[in-house]
Design an enzyme around this catalytic site. Structure first.
Site, PDB file in Angstrom:
ATOM      1  N   GLN A  12     -32.274  82.609 -39.949  1.00 24.10           N
ATOM      2  CA  GLN A  12     -32.941  83.757 -39.353  1.00 24.10           C
ATOM      3  C   GLN A  12     -33.505  83.434 -37.979  1.00 24.10           C
ATOM      4  OE1 GLN A  12     -35.765  84.841 -42.463  1.00 24.10           O
ATOM      5  NE2 GLN A  12     -34.441  86.506 -43.129  1.00 24.10           N
ATOM      6  N   ALA A  67     -33.795  73.558 -41.308  1.00 24.06           N
ATOM      7  CA  ALA A  67     -34.799  72.976 -42.205  1.00 24.06           C
ATOM      8  C   ALA A  67     -34.385  73.172 -43.650  1.00 24.06           C
ATOM      9  CB  ALA A  67     -36.168  73.620 -41.967  1.00 24.06           C
ATOM     10  N   THR A  69     -35.807  74.661 -46.787  1.00 27.44           N
ATOM     11  CA  THR A  69     -36.884  75.630 -46.998  1.00 27.44           C
ATOM     12  C   THR A  69     -37.058  76.066 -48.451  1.00 27.44           C
ATOM     13  OG1 THR A  69     -35.369  77.449 -46.452  1.00 27.44           O
ATOM     14  CG2 THR A  69     -36.687  76.526 -44.651  1.00 27.44           C
ATOM     15  N   THR A 108     -44.830  74.251 -40.069  1.00 29.80           N
ATOM     16  CA  THR A 108     -45.310  75.266 -40.990  1.00 29.80           C
ATOM     17  C   THR A 108     -46.787  75.112 -41.311  1.00 29.80           C
ATOM     18  OG1 THR A 108     -45.064  76.038 -43.296  1.00 29.80           O
ATOM     19  CG2 THR A 108     -44.510  73.765 -42.859  1.00 29.80           C
ATOM     20  N   ASP A 109     -47.388  76.203 -41.751  1.00 27.11           N
ATOM     21  CA  ASP A 109     -48.761  76.173 -42.249  1.00 27.11           C
ATOM     22  C   ASP A 109     -48.891  75.329 -43.511  1.00 27.11           C
ATOM     23  OD1 ASP A 109     -48.844  78.464 -44.731  1.00 27.11           O
ATOM     24  OD2 ASP A 109     -47.234  78.652 -43.289  1.00 27.11           O
ATOM     25  N   TYR A 132     -42.448  70.002 -49.958  1.00 31.11           N
ATOM     26  CA  TYR A 132     -42.001  70.704 -48.752  1.00 31.11           C
ATOM     27  C   TYR A 132     -42.985  70.479 -47.601  1.00 31.11           C
ATOM     28  CZ  TYR A 132     -41.348  74.577 -45.497  1.00 31.11           C
ATOM     29  OH  TYR A 132     -41.197  75.323 -44.362  1.00 31.11           O
ATOM     30  N   LYS A 136     -42.316  68.399 -44.063  1.00 33.07           N
ATOM     31  CA  LYS A 136     -42.478  69.010 -42.751  1.00 33.07           C
ATOM     32  C   LYS A 136     -43.488  68.230 -41.903  1.00 33.07           C
ATOM     33  CE  LYS A 136     -40.800  72.222 -41.372  1.00 33.07           C
ATOM     34  NZ  LYS A 136     -39.544  72.363 -40.585  1.00 33.07           N
ATOM     35  N   TRP A 158     -45.114  82.563 -42.695  1.00 30.96           N
ATOM     36  CA  TRP A 158     -44.697  83.842 -43.262  1.00 30.96           C
ATOM     37  C   TRP A 158     -43.599  84.500 -42.409  1.00 30.96           C
ATOM     38  CZ3 TRP A 158     -49.172  87.004 -45.886  1.00 30.96           C
ATOM     39  CH2 TRP A 158     -49.927  86.164 -46.718  1.00 30.96           C
TER      40      TRP A 158
END
Length: 307
Positions: A12, A67, A69, A108-109, A132, A136, A158
């Site tokens: 995406q 990545a 995910t 990522t958060d 995960y 990261k 998100w």
């Protein structure tokens, strides 16, 4: 001008980056099925192939949008997650440094434990809850260790896109099939469009080319905050407004805590990201999350309405 190497072009974010990076120069977009003997290696499990691709192409920038995910699956596929999310970015960053290229990576958060309610700044101490998140974080650390100041790391959260699946589309599908839904209400974050991330990335790369001191780690997310429950309600309300003819069966949407929906991997409750550093460094204003979601829904619902 030297080309820009993009990894993860079929995802995406990678799809949007092909568009946003195009004005900066020739984009060599690779995905995991590309082999070295053809255009280059895009498979993040082939570390030697990645290294050789960067050395051969000698790009102006390496943009890694690829990545692992599968958050829950990573709890079992630990080695694979750490190879793709940890080792591969390090290899790309090392090769980029040797080629004099800018390294761009996305995180990522999930590198944070999600405690408290304050938005996370770049200086906050990471403490991932899942494999995960750990993988990261390893990728971030490896990039910083070898790329020096010639790198950009964007932590985001998100992510959604009009292309492919996302939370909003899943909610709309379920709303057409079921009259009652339960949605988690104690995880807080900001839905962030892949198109927004791609546009900001292209802007930051342009700035980094002109001002190398702009490198570093930045938090990138839409403005505002919401829960998954409130996000779902916004999706339903917007869908009814945009498509009054859409047959939504759902009548009852019930909020539940994270503990009511157990998963193999723990999720952070607080995914708020403080974007002050990004906005001040690059002179940007970021839109409220509702704007991007509404635009994505308008595009998706218009497409599905066509005969």
């Amino acid at each position: 001008m030297k080309p820009i190497l993009l990894l993860g072009s079929s995802g995406q974010l990678g799809w949007e980056l092909q568009r946003s990076l195009a004005p900066l120069g020739d984009v060599i977009a690779l995905h995991r099925n590309d082999a070295l003997a053809e255009r280059g290696c895009g498979n993040l499990t082939d570390l030697d192939g990645l290294r050789e691709t960067v050395r051969r192409l000698r790009p102006a920038a390496v943009v890694n949008a690829a990545a692992y995910t599968a958050v829950d699956k990573a709890e079992q596929e630990t080695a694979l997650a750490h190879t793709v999310n940890g080792a591969a970015p390090g290899v790309l960053a090392q090769a980029a440094a040797e080629a004099g290229a800018l390294m761009v990576h996305f995180s990522t958060d999930y590198v944070f434990d999600g405690s408290g309610e304050a938005p996370w700044t770049e200086a906050a101490m990471p403490a991932p809850l899942s494999v995960y998140g750990q993988s990261k974080l390893e990728g971030e650390q490896r990039v910083r260790a070898v790329a020096g100041g010639r790198h950009l790391i964007f932590r985001t959260s998100w992510i959604y896109a009009a292309r492919g699946g996302n939370f909003a589309k899943t909610m709309l599908r379920l709303a057409q099939e079921q009259d009652r839904l339960t949605v988690i209400n104690d995880q807080i974050g900001a839905p962030t469009g892949a198109d927004l991330i791609a546009d900001v990335t292209a802007h930051a790369i342009r700035q980094a080319f002109a001002h190398p001191g702009a490198g570093g780690t930045y938090h990138l997310a839409a403005q505002g905050e919401t829960s998954w429950f409130a996000y779902a309600r916004f999706v339903f309300d917007t869908a009814r407004e945009l498509r009054p003819d859409l047959a939504l069966k759902v009548r009852d949407v019930t909020p539940i805590p994270t503990t009511g929906y157990p998963t193999p991997a723990r999720r952070p409750l607080n995914s708020r990201l403080d974007t002050t550093h990004l906005r001040q460094t690059f002179g940007l204003e970021l839109p409220q999350w509702q704007q991007g979601v509404r635009r994505m829904l308008a595009e998706s619902l218009t497409t599905t309405a066509q005969p």
